[in-house]
Enzyme design. Structure first.
Site, PDB file in Angstrom:
ATOM      1  N   ASP A 151       0.815  -1.206   0.000  1.00 35.50           N
ATOM      2  CA  ASP A 151       0.000   0.000   0.000  1.00 35.50           C
ATOM      3  C   ASP A 151       0.854   1.265   0.000  1.00 35.50           C
ATOM      4  OD1 ASP A 151      -2.105  -1.747   0.223  1.00 35.50           O
ATOM      5  OD2 ASP A 151      -2.948  -0.867   2.045  1.00 35.50           O
ATOM      6  N   HIS A 211       3.742  -2.313   3.174  1.00 31.19           N
ATOM      7  CA  HIS A 211       3.780  -0.938   2.672  1.00 31.19           C
ATOM      8  C   HIS A 211       5.109  -0.665   1.980  1.00 31.19           C
ATOM      9  CE1 HIS A 211       0.595  -0.789   5.687  1.00 31.19           C
ATOM     10  NE2 HIS A 211       0.138   0.281   5.077  1.00 31.19           N
TER      11      HIS A 211
END
Length: 241
Positions: free
Chosen positions: A51, A202
């Site tokens: 993400d 991430h």
């Protein structure tokens, strides 16, 4: 029933309703507000999802690691960063990875108006499609936060909502050892439950391009070294459609 008992019962009911709403809005695997894709049923499959990119050095290094291991992943990108780094987005796609919508600005969608929700999703779709020259088909809500209108809007825009069942807890910088431990424990838990693993990692951060994500890249490299020899198969979320 006395007035005190009635008041207590009302308070309990209110708390229960609020708890159920919070669960539906925030628990990654909840289906109460609508269908979301979590993972497949093959416990030997792992999807690595990232993400908050694109994020310059971290994303570029991550692409090198994934290419070396010949693994494809799924990247949920923030539209505002896509607009700043379209060439990097094209590099992600050219390497064969799946790209998804992570909104324009990464708000808590469960608290936004219907108009703002559509603006965030449609805007991100537009900048991604402009960069890629092709439509996107997947969406992940920032923080996993949603309510029915979020999922309805995603469907209307041709997007499948995707959550996760393993959290690496790497949105704040932690060492690669901790990230790897969080993932491996989650994989073994899912295997014991006969479920595939969808790992939330991430490569960027919503506060801006340049967030320190090299520990997540290192943990990815070590994870691939650890599991590829075991017969586990690394997939993208598109493989579960």
């Amino acid at each position: 029933m006395t007035s005190i008992q009635l008041a207590a019962a009302a308070a309990f009911t209110t708390a229960a309703v609020a708890g159920a709403a919070a669960y539906a809005a925030l628990w990654p695997q909840s289906q109460l507000f609508g269908r979301v894709l979590v993972a497949g049923s093959n416990p030997d499959e792992i999807a690595l999802t990232y993400d908050d990119g694109p994020n310059d050095a971290a994303t570029e290094r991550l692409l090198e690691v994934l290419a070396r291991h010949e693994v494809h992943a799924t990247f949920f990108l923030i539209g505002g960063f896509v607009r700043q780094r379209p060439a990097l987005v094209r590099s992600i796609a050219a390497a064969g990875h799946v790209i998804g919508n992570h909104t324009m600005t990464h708000p808590w969608l469960s608290w936004q108006s219907a108009a703002r929700i559509r603006e965030e999703l449609a805007g991100c779709n537009a900048v991604l499609e402009d960069a890629l020259g092709a439509p996107v088909h997947f969406f992940r809500a920032p923080h996993g936060a949603r309510r029915p209108v979020v999922l309805q809007t995603a469907r209307e825009l041709g997007l499948t909502a995707v959550q996760w069942n393993i959290t690496a807890f790497d949105w704040n910088p932690i060492p690669a050892d901790e990230i790897l431990g969080n993932i491996t424990r989650g994989i073994e838990r899912n295997r014991s439950r006969k479920r595939a693993s969808n790992v939330l990692l991430h490569d960027g951060g919503h506060l801006g391009i340049g967030q320190p994500r090299m520990p997540s890249v290192e943990a990815t490299d070590r994870l691939l070294q650890q599991y590829k020899s075991t017969g586990m198969r690394f997939v993208t979320v598109a493989d579960w459609i």
